[in-house]
Every structure is written in C-alpha cells, then in structure tokens.
Design an enzyme around this catalytic site. Sequence first.
Site, mmCIF file in Angstrom:
data_model
loop_
_atom_site.group_PDB
_atom_site.id
_atom_site.type_symbol
_atom_site.label_atom_id
_atom_site.label_comp_id
_atom_site.label_asym_id
_atom_site.label_seq_id
_atom_site.Cartn_x
_atom_site.Cartn_y
_atom_site.Cartn_z
ATOM 1 N N SER A 258 2.846 2.965 -1.924
ATOM 2 C CA SER A 258 2.152 3.810 -0.974
ATOM 3 C C SER A 258 2.031 5.263 -1.448
ATOM 4 O O SER A 258 1.566 5.489 -2.548
ATOM 5 C CB SER A 258 2.861 3.696 0.377
ATOM 6 O OG SER A 258 1.930 3.926 1.388
ATOM 7 N N TRP A 349 -5.953 -0.171 5.813
ATOM 8 C CA TRP A 349 -5.912 1.298 5.709
ATOM 9 C C TRP A 349 -5.975 1.733 4.238
ATOM 10 O O TRP A 349 -6.583 2.744 3.894
ATOM 11 C CB TRP A 349 -4.623 1.765 6.386
ATOM 12 C CG TRP A 349 -4.397 3.240 6.502
ATOM 13 C CD1 TRP A 349 -3.360 3.945 5.945
ATOM 14 C CD2 TRP A 349 -5.157 4.198 7.252
ATOM 15 N NE1 TRP A 349 -3.437 5.266 6.301
ATOM 16 C CE2 TRP A 349 -4.526 5.452 7.108
ATOM 17 C CE3 TRP A 349 -6.296 4.117 8.033
ATOM 18 C CZ2 TRP A 349 -5.005 6.621 7.705
ATOM 19 C CZ3 TRP A 349 -6.779 5.287 8.628
ATOM 20 C CH2 TRP A 349 -6.138 6.508 8.466
ATOM 21 N N HIS A 399 1.588 -3.747 5.017
ATOM 22 C CA HIS A 399 1.893 -2.654 4.095
ATOM 23 C C HIS A 399 3.406 -2.608 3.843
ATOM 24 O O HIS A 399 4.181 -2.246 4.739
ATOM 25 C CB HIS A 399 1.433 -1.357 4.772
ATOM 26 C CG HIS A 399 1.537 -0.151 3.922
ATOM 27 N ND1 HIS A 399 0.800 0.027 2.788
ATOM 28 C CD2 HIS A 399 2.292 0.974 4.068
ATOM 29 C CE1 HIS A 399 1.084 1.211 2.257
ATOM 30 N NE2 HIS A 399 1.988 1.796 3.017
HETATM 31 C C1 GCU Z 1 0.194 6.862 5.551
HETATM 32 C C2 GCU Z 1 -0.854 7.534 4.685
HETATM 33 C C3 GCU Z 1 -1.102 6.765 3.390
HETATM 34 C C4 GCU Z 1 0.195 6.500 2.685
HETATM 35 C C5 GCU Z 1 1.174 5.827 3.621
HETATM 36 C C6 GCU Z 1 2.578 5.618 3.076
HETATM 37 O O1 GCU Z 1 -0.307 5.681 6.041
HETATM 38 O O2 GCU Z 1 -2.008 7.669 5.450
HETATM 39 O O3 GCU Z 1 -1.973 7.487 2.541
HETATM 40 O O4 GCU Z 1 -0.022 5.752 1.517
HETATM 41 O O5 GCU Z 1 1.337 6.628 4.786
HETATM 42 O O6 GCU Z 1 3.000 6.341 2.211
HETATM 43 O O7 GCU Z 1 3.257 4.727 3.584
#
Ligand code: GCU
Length: 422
Positions: A258, A349, A399
């Site tokens: 992420s 997302w 995620h």
């Molecule tokens: C949020 C953010 C993402 C990121 C994520 C994470 O959702 O919008 O861009 O990758 O956090 O780090 O879990």
Amino acid sequence: MKTILLSAFLFFFSATLFGQGFVANYDESKMPSYTLPDPLIFNNGVPVKNQNDWKKRRIEIVDLFENEVYGKTPAAKVHLTSKVLSENLNAFNGKAIRKEVQLKLEKDGEELLLNVLIFLPKSVKPVPLFLAYNFNGNHTVAKDPEIAITTSWLKSNGMVGNKAESSTELQRGTDVSSWPVEEIIARGYGVATVYCGDADPDFDDGFKNGVHKLFKEVRNGSSWGTIAGWAWGLSRVMDYLEKEKAVNSKQVAVLGHSRLGKAALWAGVKDPRFAIVVSNESGCGGAALSKRIYGETVERINQSFPHWFCENFRKYNRKEEDLPIDQHELLALIAPRPLYVCSAEEDRWADPKGEFLSCVNASPVYQLLGKEGFPGKDFPELNKPVTGTIGYHIRPGKHAITPYDWGCFMNFADGFFKKNRE
Ligand code: GCU
C-alpha cells in the site's frame, strides 16, 4: 427557496458522506480516454533507439517524477552507526536468528533512529532477504516479548492497545498475519523490517519531523514528501545490510504494501542496490496508472495525505491528463531488474487493472534492455501469477498483504536468486 434548501442539503449530505464531495469512479465506461506518455520517447520528441539512449532518457523520467510527484531527495550524506539492541540465536526452535539493530543517522547535530528487526534462517549463508517497512511498529510483526516496543509517533488507529498516540504491550504480534516469518525462514529467506514512522511519521506536521527534521528543510514545490522520505530510509537500511556479513546484500528484495508499496517502488527506482522490487497493492501514486481515473485519484490522495508527495503534484488535481508521466514509467525505471506487482480483487480503490496495465506498458523498456518484461497482455486469472522479468498476480479478497502474496513473492525471487546459491 425550496430548491436552494434541497441542493444545500444534498451538497452537505454528499460532502459528509464522501469527504469533500468525492465519489470514486469504478466504472470502466466512465473513464476518460487517455494517452500514456511513451517512456521510449525523449521529452523533445526524439525516439529512444538503444540502451545508451535509455540511460539518458531514464534521467529525464526520474527528474519528472522528482519535480512533479515525489519531490527531490536531498543529496547530503548522513553519518550512520549501528548497535545491536537484542539478539536471539535460537529463534523459531533454533531455525533462525532474530535480532534488532538500531541505526543512528546523524547530520548537523540532528539524529534519526531506525530500529531494524531482522530474522535470518540459519540454513542459508549469506541470506537473501526481503526488506519492508511495517505500519505499526516492529513489536506488531511477531509475538516475541524481546522485540522493542516502538517509541516513535504512532497513529491512533483503533488498534487494540493503542493509547493516545503511543503504543503498548497489547499490540505485540497484532500484525502477524501480514508477516509469515516462519514460512519465510523455511523457504530460506531472511526478512528485515522497520516501523515506517521511525523514518517519517505519517502525518502532516508542516515538514518538521522525521527526515525533514534531519535535513532542516523549508518546504518548496519540489521538496520531497513522506513517500520519498520513506524510500530514502530503506536505502539507509541497505547501507547497513551491506555491512552485515550474514546477509547477501546482492540479493535484497525491497517490498511494500500500500502506501509503503509506493515507497518501495520509489526506493527501487532511486537505489539500484535493490535487486528485486515488490509492490503489494500500492495503487494511486504507486503501481496504478493515474490517467485512468479509477478508484483513488490524484486530487483525493493529495487532499487526504498532503505530506506524501511534493506540492507540485497538486497541479494535477483533476488534471491527470496534464501529467507529463504516468506510473508505468515509474515501473520502467526499475528495468532491467525483476519487478513483481500484485493486486487484490476487492481492492478497487487501488485499481487492480491500472496496476496490471502499468506492468504491460513498462515492458517495452525491459525489452529494449534485453529482458522479457511482462509476458503478454492478458489480465491474469485470480490466483494465477504470470511472471517474466515483471510478474503480476491478482488474488481474491481485500486490501492486505497475505501469506499467499508472500508465497508468490518468494516463488518469483527463487527464479532469480536461487540459481546463484545452489
Ligand atoms: C489509503 C490511501 C491509499 C493507501 C492506503 C494504505 O487508502 O488512500 O493510497 O495506499 O491508504 O496505505 O493502506
């Protein structure tokens, strides 16, 4: 009057629901048509014809990412020393060594401490290793009472035991599902991890903490943000790993999930010592194409995380079409080194298809450098990794970084590292 009241109510309602009126697009048919910049054409329109040309073109693309997206990493060096905080020579029933090493980075009277937690299998010497940040402190990675509890700033995120921005004993081992350390050891890999907040705390403090404090900077349009700061921190850990005899520093894969995947990609671009780069669901500002406008957008990420990128990146809020680069070119900058990208089906997302298309569109650069890149152009089925010099998988689910993902990363790394150790 009634209409005015109704629209005011609707505006207020949607703004509250979606935060500043943002509604993510998840409909391919609503995406704008877009043209991706070609990594193999110089800024002046001249085509890149050979590997020598690519060396020059690569510099142009790195400059664009530095000026427009991540910001410029200061060139100044820091003084690095290390000390062992704790060591267990018989971790995991004698199969591994676990140690925690504190790196002290010093510059002009300021210092930054990075605590590196390392697990090394005893079966392999020197050990190929995965280096990755963790989100909430080394003590969350394994349920081991000897791992130091982080004293760095920690976001109060509703985790068990989180108490007023400081961590507690109750958090120990709360993230083990993201860190299948025993399996990693059994496969002959080591793993090193640092709490990302040691390098740069994940909040917008006006450029005063973490790496920014160390470099005593005043922020301008192209100053580096936290993602670049985290990437720089990974390179400092690499400085240390190069001195650690038990580790094969020529076989270090940098990995991140992420936001930390965004940092791992940028670290891989900036530092050629990382032999393999792995992005787990890094999404917007990571592996996903920005110009698709699917899931998280440039405007949304800049608003939610104003400290992650350089201020110039905000010029492209709702103007992705003006971006002179897109994220497939970030991946191309890793060439010819192996790169693995993965997505999760429900993680819309992060735009799984946009992450995949980045791999496909980075491939011509790999091919120019005599490597395969990503084989073919077809979107892989669930749980069916497709690998060339670029590998990609999408798995069902949300995620997260899972033991399945780690298994794929190790299969991929085996293909490049194992032949050199048998
Ligand atoms: C949020 C953010 C993402 C990121 C994520 C994470 O959702 O919008 O861009 O990758 O956090 O780090 O879990």
